[in-house]
Design a protein around this motif. Sequence first.
Motif, short mmCIF file in Angstrom:
data_model
loop_
_atom_site.label_atom_id
_atom_site.label_comp_id
_atom_site.label_asym_id
_atom_site.label_seq_id
_atom_site.Cartn_x
_atom_site.Cartn_y
_atom_site.Cartn_z
N ILE A 16 13.18 24.12 46.11
CA ILE A 16 12.76 22.86 46.73
C ILE A 16 12.12 23.09 48.10
O ILE A 16 11.18 22.39 48.48
N ASP A 17 12.60 24.09 48.84
CA ASP A 17 12.03 24.37 50.16
C ASP A 17 10.58 24.81 50.03
O ASP A 17 9.70 24.34 50.78
N TYR A 18 10.31 25.69 49.06
CA TYR A 18 8.93 26.15 48.87
C TYR A 18 8.06 25.03 48.29
O TYR A 18 6.86 24.96 48.58
N PHE A 19 8.66 24.17 47.50
CA PHE A 19 7.94 23.00 46.99
C PHE A 19 7.43 22.14 48.15
O PHE A 19 6.28 21.70 48.16
N HIS A 20 8.28 21.94 49.16
CA HIS A 20 7.87 21.17 50.33
C HIS A 20 6.77 21.89 51.11
O HIS A 20 5.85 21.24 51.64
N LYS A 21 6.83 23.22 51.17
CA LYS A 21 5.77 23.99 51.83
C LYS A 21 4.45 23.83 51.08
O LYS A 21 3.39 23.72 51.69
N GLU A 22 4.55 23.83 49.75
CA GLU A 22 3.36 23.62 48.92
C GLU A 22 2.75 22.25 49.20
O GLU A 22 1.52 22.13 49.35
N LEU A 23 3.57 21.23 49.28
CA LEU A 23 3.08 19.89 49.55
C LEU A 23 2.40 19.82 50.92
O LEU A 23 1.34 19.20 51.06
N ARG A 24 3.00 20.45 51.91
CA ARG A 24 2.42 20.44 53.26
C ARG A 24 1.05 21.10 53.25
O ARG A 24 0.09 20.60 53.85
N PHE A 25 0.96 22.24 52.58
CA PHE A 25 -0.31 22.97 52.51
C PHE A 25 -1.38 22.14 51.81
O PHE A 25 -2.50 21.98 52.30
N GLN A 26 -1.05 21.58 50.65
CA GLN A 26 -2.02 20.81 49.87
C GLN A 26 -2.48 19.58 50.64
O GLN A 26 -3.68 19.25 50.65
N TYR A 27 -1.55 18.91 51.31
CA TYR A 27 -1.94 17.72 52.06
C TYR A 27 -2.82 18.11 53.26
O TYR A 27 -3.75 17.37 53.62
N SER A 28 -2.55 19.25 53.86
CA SER A 28 -3.34 19.70 55.02
C SER A 28 -4.79 19.94 54.63
O SER A 28 -5.72 19.49 55.32
N VAL A 29 -5.03 20.63 53.50
CA VAL A 29 -6.42 20.89 53.11
C VAL A 29 -7.09 19.62 52.59
O VAL A 29 -8.30 19.45 52.73
N TYR A 30 -6.29 18.71 52.04
CA TYR A 30 -6.86 17.42 51.61
C TYR A 30 -7.25 16.58 52.82
O TYR A 30 -8.34 15.98 52.84
N SER A 31 -6.40 16.52 53.84
CA SER A 31 -6.66 15.69 55.01
C SER A 31 -7.87 16.17 55.79
O SER A 31 -8.47 15.40 56.55
N GLN A 32 -8.25 17.44 55.59
CA GLN A 32 -9.44 17.99 56.24
C GLN A 32 -10.66 17.95 55.33
O GLN A 32 -11.70 18.55 55.64
N SER A 33 -10.51 17.27 54.20
CA SER A 33 -11.61 17.11 53.22
C SER A 33 -12.07 18.44 52.63
O SER A 33 -13.21 18.57 52.19
#
Length: 277
Positions: free
Chosen positions: A227-244
């Motif tokens: 679950i900890d790495y799952f949250h890291k994955e979500l943070r990464f994906q949202y970061s690249v999405y938020s930067q288009s």
Amino acid sequence: MRNDNYSGLMSIYSKENPNLLRRAFNSILAQTILPKEFVCVLDGPIGSELMEVVAWFKSEFSYRNIRIIIIKNSVNYGLGISLEKGLKACSCEYVARFDSDDLNKPQRMEVMLNHMNRVENQNIAVLGSQIAEFVDDPKKPSGRRKVPTSFDKVAHVIFFRNPLNHMSVVFRKSMVVSVDGYKDMPGFEDYYLWMRLINKGYKITNVPDTLVYAHVDDKTYARRSGIDYFHKELRFQYSVYSQSIIGMPTLMRNIFVRGTVRLIPQKCLTGLYKLLR
């Protein structure tokens, strides 16, 4: 052997294996082209055993006229912050990443630098290689991680999987600095950097040669699940999405596919990684 105008960059923390670290340093000393300087970041207190290895490496590298730069973090900041601090201390345009438990073929840097120096490759920001994975003996690989050998293929797969083996790369410092270098993105420090480089129009690719033996153990795949790495994955994906860098369809696909992978049992994950390689 001769020294060339490139910087070696490594980060070490307290859980490193002293024997593997010594072997890693020996594989760097065995390069047919040695670095001009070597930047080593000690990410927090590392203990007496590892410090003995660091002291030995300082002596051996200095004997070969390699400038040594040691950066000591007061606490463990993580790989992204440590590599960024080390990168700022590198004085050469070419920077080669070395991991503290991996072994490098003697010709690794010769092959990489020759490729980067070709006239037609002056626009390449990052160059990686293929790797073989080993548990105890590098002569008996347990697996391999193949990565694309053309920029077009890298640009195609980068939105779905990491197209480079981080421990194998050489990059142009000026190009990496232009996108603000390494960031604090646990588990995805390198992938996040490659994404930002591609987004700014830089080219990254790999040579077909297997130039690094990467050490793996039972914990290697365990660190990429839960679950900890799952949250890291979500943070990464949202970061690249938020930067288009990626769009909503890719974001949703990656959360579903890559996120699900993080939550499957470790034994299944290990088998999946080996299958994908």
